[in-house]
Design a protein around this motif. Structure first.
Motif, PDB file in Angstrom:
ATOM      1  N   ALA A 125       6.195  11.539  -0.405  1.00 53.54           N
ATOM      2  CA  ALA A 125       4.773  11.180  -0.542  1.00 53.54           C
ATOM      3  C   ALA A 125       3.981  11.693   0.662  1.00 53.54           C
ATOM      4  O   ALA A 125       2.871  12.224   0.516  1.00 53.54           O
ATOM      5  CB  ALA A 125       4.632   9.663  -0.678  1.00 53.54           C
ATOM      6  N   ALA A 183      12.318   9.627   7.450  1.00 55.01           N
ATOM      7  CA  ALA A 183      12.734  11.019   7.246  1.00 55.01           C
ATOM      8  C   ALA A 183      14.255  11.135   7.227  1.00 55.01           C
ATOM      9  O   ALA A 183      14.971  10.133   7.214  1.00 55.01           O
ATOM     10  CB  ALA A 183      12.133  11.867   8.367  1.00 55.01           C
ATOM     11  N   GLY A 212      12.674  12.757  -0.746  1.00 62.32           N
ATOM     12  CA  GLY A 212      12.000  11.927  -1.751  1.00 62.32           C
ATOM     13  C   GLY A 212      11.341  10.725  -1.098  1.00 62.32           C
ATOM     14  O   GLY A 212      11.048  10.750   0.101  1.00 62.32           O
ATOM     15  N   GLY A 213      11.103   9.680  -1.877  1.00 60.29           N
ATOM     16  CA  GLY A 213      10.570   8.422  -1.355  1.00 60.29           C
ATOM     17  C   GLY A 213       9.304   8.607  -0.543  1.00 60.29           C
ATOM     18  O   GLY A 213       8.440   9.426  -0.873  1.00 60.29           O
ATOM     19  N   VAL A 214       9.212   7.852   0.535  1.00 61.44           N
ATOM     20  CA  VAL A 214       8.004   7.896   1.349  1.00 61.44           C
ATOM     21  C   VAL A 214       7.868   9.264   2.036  1.00 61.44           C
ATOM     22  O   VAL A 214       6.751   9.778   2.226  1.00 61.44           O
ATOM     23  CB  VAL A 214       7.974   6.707   2.339  1.00 61.44           C
ATOM     24  CG1 VAL A 214       8.996   6.833   3.435  1.00 61.44           C
ATOM     25  CG2 VAL A 214       6.600   6.518   2.918  1.00 61.44           C
ATOM     26  N   ALA A 253       0.832  -1.209   0.000  1.00 65.19           N
ATOM     27  CA  ALA A 253       0.000   0.000   0.000  1.00 65.19           C
ATOM     28  C   ALA A 253       0.865   1.256   0.000  1.00 65.19           C
ATOM     29  O   ALA A 253       2.052   1.214   0.301  1.00 65.19           O
ATOM     30  CB  ALA A 253      -0.879   0.011   1.256  1.00 65.19           C
ATOM     31  N   VAL A 272      16.453   4.961  -0.477  1.00 65.34           N
ATOM     32  CA  VAL A 272      17.631   5.796  -0.725  1.00 65.34           C
ATOM     33  C   VAL A 272      18.784   5.431   0.212  1.00 65.34           C
ATOM     34  O   VAL A 272      19.956   5.504  -0.175  1.00 65.34           O
ATOM     35  CB  VAL A 272      17.244   7.284  -0.519  1.00 65.34           C
ATOM     36  CG1 VAL A 272      18.449   8.201  -0.625  1.00 65.34           C
ATOM     37  CG2 VAL A 272      16.197   7.698  -1.532  1.00 65.34           C
ATOM     38  N   TYR A 273      18.491   5.007   1.425  1.00 71.17           N
ATOM     39  CA  TYR A 273      19.538   4.704   2.407  1.00 71.17           C
ATOM     40  C   TYR A 273      20.118   3.288   2.270  1.00 71.17           C
ATOM     41  O   TYR A 273      21.019   2.913   3.024  1.00 71.17           O
ATOM     42  CB  TYR A 273      19.026   4.951   3.828  1.00 71.17           C
ATOM     43  CG  TYR A 273      18.928   6.414   4.221  1.00 71.17           C
ATOM     44  CD1 TYR A 273      19.339   7.425   3.355  1.00 71.17           C
ATOM     45  CD2 TYR A 273      18.431   6.803   5.453  1.00 71.17           C
ATOM     46  CE1 TYR A 273      19.250   8.771   3.712  1.00 71.17           C
ATOM     47  CE2 TYR A 273      18.340   8.141   5.828  1.00 71.17           C
ATOM     48  CZ  TYR A 273      18.750   9.124   4.942  1.00 71.17           C
ATOM     49  OH  TYR A 273      18.657  10.448   5.307  1.00 71.17           O
ATOM     50  N   GLY A 278      11.838  17.341   4.672  1.00 73.21           N
ATOM     51  CA  GLY A 278      11.259  16.693   3.490  1.00 73.21           C
ATOM     52  C   GLY A 278      12.336  16.084   2.623  1.00 73.21           C
ATOM     53  O   GLY A 278      13.529  16.260   2.862  1.00 73.21           O
ATOM     54  N   PRO A 320       6.710   2.081   7.263  1.00 73.07           N
ATOM     55  CA  PRO A 320       7.329   1.750   5.969  1.00 73.07           C
ATOM     56  C   PRO A 320       8.609   0.965   6.256  1.00 73.07           C
ATOM     57  O   PRO A 320       9.003   0.838   7.420  1.00 73.07           O
ATOM     58  CB  PRO A 320       7.657   3.132   5.397  1.00 73.07           C
ATOM     59  CG  PRO A 320       8.017   3.933   6.610  1.00 73.07           C
ATOM     60  CD  PRO A 320       7.147   3.407   7.749  1.00 73.07           C
ATOM     61  N   ALA A 321       9.235   0.474   5.202  1.00 71.89           N
ATOM     62  CA  ALA A 321      10.508  -0.247   5.386  1.00 71.89           C
ATOM     63  C   ALA A 321      11.622   0.800   5.472  1.00 71.89           C
ATOM     64  O   ALA A 321      12.318   1.101   4.492  1.00 71.89           O
ATOM     65  CB  ALA A 321      10.726  -1.210   4.224  1.00 71.89           C
ATOM     66  N   ILE A 322      11.780   1.337   6.694  1.00 74.04           N
ATOM     67  CA  ILE A 322      12.723   2.437   6.944  1.00 74.04           C
ATOM     68  C   ILE A 322      14.139   2.058   6.469  1.00 74.04           C
ATOM     69  O   ILE A 322      14.590   0.931   6.699  1.00 74.04           O
ATOM     70  CB  ILE A 322      12.764   2.774   8.456  1.00 74.04           C
ATOM     71  CG1 ILE A 322      11.385   3.193   8.959  1.00 74.04           C
ATOM     72  CG2 ILE A 322      13.798   3.868   8.753  1.00 74.04           C
ATOM     73  CD1 ILE A 322      11.279   3.263  10.491  1.00 74.04           C
ATOM     74  N   SER A 323      14.794   2.986   5.814  1.00 74.01           N
ATOM     75  CA  SER A 323      16.197   2.869   5.350  1.00 74.01           C
ATOM     76  C   SER A 323      16.402   1.964   4.130  1.00 74.01           C
ATOM     77  O   SER A 323      17.538   1.853   3.665  1.00 74.01           O
ATOM     78  CB  SER A 323      17.144   2.382   6.471  1.00 74.01           C
ATOM     79  OG  SER A 323      17.433   3.420   7.377  1.00 74.01           O
ATOM     80  N   THR A 324      15.352   1.318   3.628  1.00 73.52           N
ATOM     81  CA  THR A 324      15.597   0.342   2.547  1.00 73.52           C
ATOM     82  C   THR A 324      15.497   0.946   1.150  1.00 73.52           C
ATOM     83  O   THR A 324      15.625   0.233   0.163  1.00 73.52           O
ATOM     84  CB  THR A 324      14.629  -0.858   2.629  1.00 73.52           C
ATOM     85  OG1 THR A 324      13.289  -0.393   2.382  1.00 73.52           O
ATOM     86  CG2 THR A 324      14.704  -1.549   3.963  1.00 73.52           C
TER      87      THR A 324
HETATM   88  N1  AR6 Z   1       4.235   4.173   0.954  1.00 80.47           N
HETATM   89  C1  AR6 Z   1       4.927   3.160   1.523  1.00 80.47           C
HETATM   90  N2  AR6 Z   1       6.232   2.904   1.275  1.00 80.47           N
HETATM   91  C2  AR6 Z   1       6.863   3.720   0.389  1.00 80.47           C
HETATM   92  C3  AR6 Z   1       6.213   4.801  -0.247  1.00 80.47           C
HETATM   93  C4  AR6 Z   1       4.840   5.023   0.064  1.00 80.47           C
HETATM   94  N3  AR6 Z   1       4.133   6.017  -0.469  1.00 80.47           N
HETATM   95  N4  AR6 Z   1       7.107   5.419  -1.062  1.00 80.47           N
HETATM   96  C5  AR6 Z   1       8.278   4.751  -0.945  1.00 80.47           C
HETATM   97  N5  AR6 Z   1       8.128   3.716  -0.075  1.00 80.47           N
HETATM   98  P1  AR6 Z   1      12.885   5.769   1.246  1.00 80.47           P
HETATM   99  P2  AR6 Z   1      15.003   5.688   3.297  1.00 80.47           P
HETATM  100  C6  AR6 Z   1       9.126   2.725   0.369  1.00 80.47           C
HETATM  101  O1  AR6 Z   1      13.882   6.013   0.182  1.00 80.47           O
HETATM  102  O2  AR6 Z   1      15.705   4.601   2.585  1.00 80.47           O
HETATM  103  C7  AR6 Z   1      14.108  10.546   1.732  1.00 80.47           C
HETATM  104  O3  AR6 Z   1      14.548  11.448   0.761  1.00 80.47           O
HETATM  105  C8  AR6 Z   1      10.335   2.481  -0.501  1.00 80.47           C
HETATM  106  O4  AR6 Z   1      10.014   1.588  -1.554  1.00 80.47           O
HETATM  107  O5  AR6 Z   1      11.633   6.553   1.245  1.00 80.47           O
HETATM  108  O6  AR6 Z   1      14.823   5.578   4.778  1.00 80.47           O
HETATM  109  C9  AR6 Z   1      14.256  11.067   3.151  1.00 80.47           C
HETATM  110  O7  AR6 Z   1      14.071  12.475   3.206  1.00 80.47           O
HETATM  111  C10 AR6 Z   1      11.299   1.862   0.511  1.00 80.47           C
HETATM  112  O8  AR6 Z   1      11.019   0.465   0.655  1.00 80.47           O
HETATM  113  O9  AR6 Z   1      13.541   6.004   2.724  1.00 80.47           O
HETATM  114  C11 AR6 Z   1      15.645  10.678   3.493  1.00 80.47           C
HETATM  115  O10 AR6 Z   1      16.588  11.604   3.020  1.00 80.47           O
HETATM  116  C12 AR6 Z   1      10.924   2.542   1.826  1.00 80.47           C
HETATM  117  O11 AR6 Z   1       9.677   3.209   1.585  1.00 80.47           O
HETATM  118  C13 AR6 Z   1      15.854   9.375   2.775  1.00 80.47           C
HETATM  119  O12 AR6 Z   1      14.937   9.400   1.683  1.00 80.47           O
HETATM  120  C14 AR6 Z   1      11.943   3.548   2.327  1.00 80.47           C
HETATM  121  O13 AR6 Z   1      12.537   4.220   1.223  1.00 80.47           O
HETATM  122  C15 AR6 Z   1      15.472   8.202   3.641  1.00 80.47           C
HETATM  123  O14 AR6 Z   1      15.789   7.009   2.976  1.00 80.47           O
END
Ligand code: AR6
Length: 175
Positions: free
Chosen positions: A36, A23, A31-33, A9, A127-128, A29, A121-125
Motif C-alpha cells: 500500500a 518492510a 504485500g500488505g502495508v 485507518a 504475513v509475519y 516492496g 502499523p502493527a508490524i509483523s502481525t
Molecule cells: N494501513 C495500515 N495497516 C495496514 C495496511 C494499511 N494500508 N495494510 C495492511 N495493514 P503486513 P508484516 C496491516 O503483512 O506482518 C510484506 O509483504 C495488516 O492488517 O503488512 O510485518 C512485506 O514486504 C497488519 O495488521 O506486515 C514483508 O515481506 C499489519 O499492517 C511482510 O509483508 C502488518 O501486516 C511483512 O509482514
C-alpha cells in the motif's frame, strides 16, 4: 503530554511527520502495508529511494522521504517472522526483542529527523504472523519508554481492523 492513540485507518492517508512501513530485509516492496505504501508513495520512486540503502536488518529501520504521501518521512522497519515452532521460548523472546527493536529504532529516527508525530502499523502481525496482542503490548511499552525527551506530540497506532484497534485501545486505557 504526548497523545498516544489507536486509529482505524489506511496509514498512507495520515498527515503525520513520519509513517512506519512493515518492510522486509530486501526493502524491495511486498504485500500488505508495504504494498500500500509503495502504491501511494509512487512505486518506482520509492524503489529508487530504497535501492541505495543496502536492505535492512530485522529489528532495524531505514529512512526515505515520503514522496507522494502526506507524511514527510517513511521509516522502513523490518519485523521478525513469528516461527516459534522452530525454537520454543527462546525463539519467542528473540522475536519480542526484534519487534521492540523496530519501535525503538523508529522513535530514534523520529528524534533525529525532528518529528513531532508518527504513525505505526502493527508490524509483523500480518504475513509475519506475530500474535496481535503480544505485538501490541510490545509496541505500546517500547514507544512509551522512548517518549521522555523525544519531543514527540502524537503517536498513532494505525490499525487495519476494529479487532486490532480494540487491542490497542484497551492497552492505552490501561485495561
Ligand atoms: N494501513 C495500515 N495497516 C495496514 C495496511 C494499511 N494500508 N495494510 C495492511 N495493514 P503486513 P508484516 C496491516 O503483512 O506482518 C510484506 O509483504 C495488516 O492488517 O503488512 O510485518 C512485506 O514486504 C497488519 O495488521 O506486515 C514483508 O515481506 C499489519 O499492517 C511482510 O509483508 C502488518 O501486516 C511483512 O509482514
Amino acid at each position: 503530554m504526548p497523545t498516544l492513540e489507536a486509529a482505524l485507518a489506511d496509514i498512507t492517508m495520515l498527515h503525520v511527520d513520519a509513517i512506519v512501513n512493515a518492510a522486509n530485509t530486501k526493502l524491495k516492496g511486498g504485500g500488505g502495508v508495504d504494498g500500500a505504501i509503495h502504491r501511494a508513495a509512487g512505486k518506482a520512486e520509492l524503489l529508487a529511494a530504497t535501492a541505495p540503502l543496502g536492505g535492512c536488518a530485522t529489528g532495524d529501520a531505514k529512512v526515505t522521504s515520503g514522496l507522494r504521501l502526506p507524511a514527510k518521512w517513511i521509516f522502513h522497519a523490518v519485523g521478525p517472522v513469528w516461527s516459534v515452532s522452530r525454537g520454543g521460548e527462546a525463539a519467542m523472546q528473540n522475536a519480542d526483542r526484534l519487534l521492540a527493536g523496530c519501535y525503538r529504532r523508529c522513535m530514534e529516527l523520529a528524534r533525529e529527523h525532528g518529528c513531532r508525530s508518527i504513525a505505526f502499523p502493527a508490524i509483523s502481525t500480518g504475513v509475519y504472523r506475530f500474535p496481535p496482542d503480544r505485538a501490541a503490548r510490545i509496541a505500546v511499552k517500547t514507544v512509551q519508554d522512548a517518549l521522555p525527551g523525544s519531543g514527540m506530540e502524537q503517536v498513532i497506532f494505525c490499525c487495519f481492523s476494529s479487532e486490532a484497534k480494540r487491542i490497542y485501545q484497551d492497552l492505552l486505557e490501561g485495561a
